[in-house]
Scaffold this motif. Structure first.
Motif, PDB file in Angstrom:
ATOM      1  N   SER A  39      76.459  22.825  85.792  1.00 48.22           N
ATOM      2  CA  SER A  39      76.671  22.691  84.178  1.00 48.22           C
ATOM      3  C   SER A  39      75.284  22.826  83.505  1.00 48.22           C
ATOM      4  O   SER A  39      74.197  22.255  83.911  1.00 48.22           O
ATOM      5  CB  SER A  39      77.304  21.253  83.954  1.00 48.22           C
ATOM      6  N   ILE A  40      75.371  23.458  82.222  1.00 50.31           N
ATOM      7  CA  ILE A  40      74.338  23.541  81.301  1.00 50.31           C
ATOM      8  C   ILE A  40      74.936  22.892  80.151  1.00 50.31           C
ATOM      9  O   ILE A  40      75.806  23.188  79.410  1.00 50.31           O
ATOM     10  CB  ILE A  40      73.790  24.836  81.137  1.00 50.31           C
ATOM     11  N   GLN A  41      73.807  21.854  79.531  1.00 53.12           N
ATOM     12  CA  GLN A  41      74.070  21.241  78.235  1.00 53.12           C
ATOM     13  C   GLN A  41      72.985  21.766  77.350  1.00 53.12           C
ATOM     14  O   GLN A  41      72.119  21.883  77.501  1.00 53.12           O
ATOM     15  CB  GLN A  41      74.020  19.662  78.376  1.00 53.12           C
ATOM     16  N   PHE A  42      73.659  22.431  76.152  1.00 53.45           N
ATOM     17  CA  PHE A  42      73.023  23.040  75.042  1.00 53.45           C
ATOM     18  C   PHE A  42      72.999  21.873  73.858  1.00 53.45           C
ATOM     19  O   PHE A  42      74.130  21.708  73.455  1.00 53.45           O
ATOM     20  CB  PHE A  42      73.654  24.260  74.563  1.00 53.45           C
ATOM     21  N   THR A  43      71.831  21.308  73.728  1.00 51.82           N
ATOM     22  CA  THR A  43      71.718  20.602  72.364  1.00 51.82           C
ATOM     23  C   THR A  43      70.656  20.948  71.352  1.00 51.82           C
ATOM     24  O   THR A  43      69.555  21.480  71.540  1.00 51.82           O
ATOM     25  CB  THR A  43      70.861  19.187  73.023  1.00 51.82           C
ATOM     26  N   VAL A  44      71.311  21.484  70.248  1.00 46.36           N
ATOM     27  CA  VAL A  44      70.449  21.909  69.072  1.00 46.36           C
ATOM     28  C   VAL A  44      70.405  20.836  67.994  1.00 46.36           C
ATOM     29  O   VAL A  44      71.364  20.431  67.593  1.00 46.36           O
ATOM     30  CB  VAL A  44      71.538  22.813  68.414  1.00 46.36           C
ATOM     31  N   ASN A  45      69.195  20.742  67.671  1.00 44.37           N
ATOM     32  CA  ASN A  45      68.772  19.799  66.717  1.00 44.37           C
ATOM     33  C   ASN A  45      69.649  20.072  65.527  1.00 44.37           C
ATOM     34  O   ASN A  45      69.391  21.254  65.102  1.00 44.37           O
ATOM     35  CB  ASN A  45      67.190  19.738  66.664  1.00 44.37           C
ATOM     36  N   LYS A  46      70.306  19.133  64.767  1.00 37.86           N
ATOM     37  CA  LYS A  46      70.946  19.254  63.694  1.00 37.86           C
ATOM     38  C   LYS A  46      71.937  20.508  63.653  1.00 37.86           C
ATOM     39  O   LYS A  46      72.159  21.417  62.745  1.00 37.86           O
ATOM     40  CB  LYS A  46      70.103  19.509  62.588  1.00 37.86           C
ATOM     41  N   GLY A  47      72.428  20.518  64.930  1.00 35.46           N
ATOM     42  CA  GLY A  47      73.536  21.693  65.285  1.00 35.46           C
ATOM     43  C   GLY A  47      74.537  21.331  66.337  1.00 35.46           C
ATOM     44  O   GLY A  47      74.565  20.125  66.707  1.00 35.46           O
ATOM     45  N   PRO A  48      75.044  22.280  66.867  1.00 34.53           N
ATOM     46  CA  PRO A  48      76.089  21.989  68.063  1.00 34.53           C
ATOM     47  C   PRO A  48      75.471  21.514  69.168  1.00 34.53           C
ATOM     48  O   PRO A  48      74.164  21.648  69.541  1.00 34.53           O
ATOM     49  CB  PRO A  48      76.754  23.229  68.229  1.00 34.53           C
ATOM     50  N   LYS A  49      76.468  20.757  69.991  1.00 31.89           N
ATOM     51  CA  LYS A  49      76.128  20.328  71.291  1.00 31.89           C
ATOM     52  C   LYS A  49      77.266  20.730  72.238  1.00 31.89           C
ATOM     53  O   LYS A  49      78.420  20.506  71.712  1.00 31.89           O
ATOM     54  CB  LYS A  49      75.794  19.104  71.247  1.00 31.89           C
ATOM     55  N   ALA A  50      77.143  21.145  73.322  1.00 35.99           N
ATOM     56  CA  ALA A  50      78.296  21.677  74.280  1.00 35.99           C
ATOM     57  C   ALA A  50      77.951  21.758  75.676  1.00 35.99           C
ATOM     58  O   ALA A  50      76.431  21.943  75.806  1.00 35.99           O
ATOM     59  CB  ALA A  50      78.752  23.109  73.980  1.00 35.99           C
ATOM     60  N   GLY A  64      80.454  18.759  72.756  1.00 33.36           N
ATOM     61  CA  GLY A  64      79.853  17.482  72.971  1.00 33.36           C
ATOM     62  C   GLY A  64      78.975  17.567  74.253  1.00 33.36           C
ATOM     63  O   GLY A  64      78.726  18.502  74.900  1.00 33.36           O
ATOM     64  N   GLY A  65      78.372  16.454  74.481  1.00 27.44           N
ATOM     65  CA  GLY A  65      77.378  16.215  75.758  1.00 27.44           C
ATOM     66  C   GLY A  65      78.247  15.777  76.833  1.00 27.44           C
ATOM     67  O   GLY A  65      79.569  15.534  76.660  1.00 27.44           O
ATOM     68  N   GLY A  66      77.636  15.592  78.014  1.00 27.69           N
ATOM     69  CA  GLY A  66      78.396  15.252  79.179  1.00 27.69           C
ATOM     70  C   GLY A  66      77.290  15.271  80.366  1.00 27.69           C
ATOM     71  O   GLY A  66      76.084  15.854  80.101  1.00 27.69           O
ATOM     72  N   LYS A  67      77.935  15.239  81.661  1.00 31.75           N
ATOM     73  CA  LYS A  67      77.220  15.363  82.785  1.00 31.75           C
ATOM     74  C   LYS A  67      76.665  16.776  82.918  1.00 31.75           C
ATOM     75  O   LYS A  67      77.682  17.825  82.699  1.00 31.75           O
ATOM     76  CB  LYS A  67      78.219  15.116  83.826  1.00 31.75           C
ATOM     77  N   ALA A  68      75.336  17.122  83.133  1.00 28.07           N
ATOM     78  CA  ALA A  68      74.960  18.510  83.299  1.00 28.07           C
ATOM     79  C   ALA A  68      73.810  18.628  84.025  1.00 28.07           C
ATOM     80  O   ALA A  68      73.033  17.732  84.234  1.00 28.07           O
ATOM     81  CB  ALA A  68      74.770  19.163  81.949  1.00 28.07           C
ATOM     82  N   GLY A  69      73.855  19.513  85.084  1.00 33.36           N
ATOM     83  CA  GLY A  69      72.716  19.597  85.861  1.00 33.36           C
ATOM     84  C   GLY A  69      71.343  20.212  85.118  1.00 33.36           C
ATOM     85  O   GLY A  69      70.289  19.716  85.519  1.00 33.36           O
TER      86      GLY A  69
END
Lengths: 251, 426
Positions: A39-50, A64-69
């Motif tokens: 799994s890859i989590q993408f966190t964008v500051n002041k933007g989307p998270k998935a 949203g966030g979650g468990k991710a390698g």
């Protein structure tokens, strides 16, 4: 919300979302992830998270966030958009030992996705490619529609005017998406609902391809029956200006 | 095998569709505006004609030779019946004398005199070409008279297609075009009071149709006392009360729809039924606004054409002679009562609203309008022209036989809708 920020939501929830289809229809992509559990989590500051998960030969993008390698951070929506354009790199902050998945498998998947989303006449002669391109273009457009409709300042007026209910957008004997307006928010789902309040349909995959790729205008398509609408029309009428913006964002 | 009615020959539209294919190559959208198949009135488009060949009385014939009893009446202008001989003779006589000339014809004065004598509270009349010209001119008069910018509108109300009448986000509209619009719900005089309080001394006018006849919603008549309260608030606060009588005008009362509801506006806009299809519109107003109306620079290439004015004089006089509004309301009552009864017999909940001469109808068995669209399409295929979601119009030439034929077609259409939607019918 800035155009860059809206674009970052589109890139995550409409473009990257198409990884789900890619690994379903493209044999090479399927092969790339067949034994992967990542799994890859993408966190964008002041933007989307998935989180994008590859498991059991399938892909799934969740909000949203979650468990991710692997966890990737982007300083800004602009940073993320540049990464999607191949002009910037993410900042990994978890899963550095798994970075080869990112630079190897994921990059190859991204190339395959681009291959399907950027058609040319030669590639379109292949019926499987034609089908995949049309379906992915449709998914990208209608998932982007909800992201724009919920965020773009101009589109918010149109979103507010869409009555509550489900708009089914389908290709006859083909794929379907449902655009749902509920509690002031738009969301897109794959598949047909039980009781759509409104239906926008394409008579064939060919008709959908022509309209979605700007080769046939919707007016002609509606008049010739290549497109049709029925049900509570104000839903579609107010969705259309947002659909026009989809083309502006994704061009 | 004996052919049943449902299997009988239904209308087909090959010629309309062929011409449309030519049209889209040279005309954006093929048929621009609300008469086109892509404006969501014709669902499915394959069940409706796109072009008319000719018209007479209550009927038009399409390019494929299909005949229709017309309940759209050219979206209103056909008020006496197509090709009315009295109106046409007046128009042709004037045509022989002159139409678009370097100076206006005598008929301009005569038509203005007739409107001032006919419409209650009107002290003057000015002429233009479309309903949208009239509403835009009225807005400018209100601003000229008050020196204020804001305009109060009813949410969902339609007053044409000028930029100020549209909404943000739609093609060609910028937020500055609509930045002076304030909105209130229909039938909510208290909301108007609140706007007056929120924008003291800034509201030039309030524009509204005499009753709420927007599309996609049941039409709503004014609550008792509503217009009288609005009138008083406008008078007390120096706000110009503008009535958009473009659609209803002369289908409710020859004295204007405001007279029908018992109040007097400052300005009223007329078009559709003014000249039985000849192109002319008008703003009529009170003496207090004569000066402002004179000052506003507003004109057009054909605004003084004499033929439509001659037609208008004949049309208004003929409507008066036969008491057109009463006639159309009676015919509308007969038709809508019949439609409701026929629907009910088939387990279909047909909701009819508005004034019978300009009724709005929808099937309420589901909230998607799909059954209603099926009904209209089945009627069109059988020669009765209802469109999916707009108020319909009655004209004076509609006969009892036309109504009987319509009910016969409607019965068949309702039966088919019921058969296709058994779980949704009562």
């Amino acid at each position: 919300m800035s155009r860059e920020t809206v674009m970052s939501y589109i890139n995550v929830f409409a473009v990257l979302k198409n990884m789900e289809e890619l690994v379903r229809v493209d044999a090479a992509s399927k092969e790339l992830i067949k034994d992967k559990d990542m799994s890859i989590q993408f966190t964008v500051n002041k933007g989307p998270k998935a989180v994008l998960t590859f498991r059991n030969g399938e892909a799934q993008l969740t909000r949203g966030g979650g468990k991710a390698g692997i966890k990737l951070y982007f300083f800004s929506p602009d940073h993320f958009n540049k990464m999607m354009d191949g002009k910037a790199n993410p900042v990994p902050y978890k899963g550095l030992t798994k970075i080869s998945f990112l630079t190897g498998t994921f990059m190859k998947l991204a190339e395959r996705l681009e291959y399907y989303l950027r058609p040319d006449e030669d590639k379109l002669r292949d019926s499987a490619y034609f089908k995949a391109n049309t379906e992915m273009t449709a998914y990208a457009a209608f998932f982007a529609l909800s992201e724009i409709g919920n965020r773009d300042e101009k589109a918010l007026h149109s979103t507010a005017a869409i009555p509550d209910g489900k708009i089914l957008v389908k290709v006859e004997n083909g794929p379907a998406v449902t655009v749902i307006k509920e509690n002031g928010i738009l969301r897109t789902e794959k598949g047909e609902p039980e009781s759509p309040r409104c239906i926008l349909s394409f008579s064939s995959l060919e008709s959908a391809h022509l309209v979605l790729n700007g080769k046939l205008d919707t007016y002609t398509a509606l008049a010739t029956g290549q497109m049709a609408m029925r049900g509570f029309i104000p839903m579609i009428e107010n969705m259309n200006p947002i659909l026009d913006q989809v083309a502006e964002y994704l061009q | 095998m004996i052919e049943t009615k449902e299997e009988a020959k239904l209308n087909t539209y090959e010629n309309s569709q062929e011409l449309f294919k030519r049209a889209v190559k040279v005309i954006p959208t093929g048929i621009p505006g609300h008469l086109g198949p892509v404006q969501s009135q014709f669902i499915p488009t394959s069940d409706f004609p796109f072009y008319a060949e000719r018209a007479e009385g209550s009927y038009f014939w399409d390019l494929d030779g299909n005949k229709f009893i017309d309940y759209m009446c050219a979206y209103g202008p056909n008020v006496l019946g197509y090709n009315n001989p009295v109106v046409d003779k007046a128009a042709f006589d004037q045509f022989k004398k002159g139409n678009c000339m370097a100076l206006p014809g005598k008929v301009q004065v005569e038509f203005a005199e007739l409107l001032v004598d006919t419409i209650e509270g009107a002290d003057w009349a000015m002429f233009m070409k479309n309903g949208g010209d009239a509403t835009s001119f009225a807005l400018m008069i209100a601003r000229a008279a008050t020196g204020r910018k804001k305009l109060v509108r009813i949410k969902g109300g339609y007053h044409g297609v000028a930029p100020w009448t549209q909404v943000d986000g739609h093609a060609g509209v910028v937020s500055e075009d609509i930045s002076n619009n304030l909105f209130m719900e229909w039938n909510d005089a208290e909301a108007f009071e609140r706007l007056i309080s929120d924008y003291p001394g800034q509201i030039a006018g309030l524009i509204a149709t005499p009753y709420d006849h927007r599309i996609f919603t049941d039409n709503a008549l004014p609550k008792p006392g509503y217009w009288q309260k609005i009138r008083q608030l406008c008078t007390d606060n120096g706000i110009v009360l503008i009535i958009d009588d473009v659609r209803c005008g002369f289908r409710l009362d020859m004295g204007g729809s405001a007279k029908y509801f018992g109040f007097e506006p400052d300005l009223a806009c007329y078009c559709k039924a003014l000249a039985n299809g000849y192109n002319i519109s008008s703003v009529v107003g009170k003496d207090s606004l004569r000066d402002a109306a004179s000052k506003v620079f507003y004109t057009g290439s054909y605004w003084s054409s004499a033929v439509p004015m001659a037609a208008g004089i004949a049309c208004i006089n003929e409507l008066k002679r036969i008491d057109g509004p009463r006639l159309m309301i009676e015919k509308g009552e007969k038709l809508t009562a019949g439609l409701k009864k026929t629907a009910e017999a088939n387990g279909i909940d047909l909701v009819i609203s508005g004034v019978p001469s300009m009724f709005y109808m929808r099937i309420a068995n589901d909230n998607s309008l799909m059954m209603h669209q099926e009904f209209c399409a089945e009627c069109a295929k059988r020669g009765v022209f209802f469109v999916s979601h707009h108020n319909h119009f009655i004209n004076c030439s509609l006969s009892d036989e036309d109504i009987a034929k319509t009910l016969e077609v409607a019965e068949e259409a309702f039966r088919i809708v019921k058969k296709n939607n058994p779980d949704k019918c009562n």
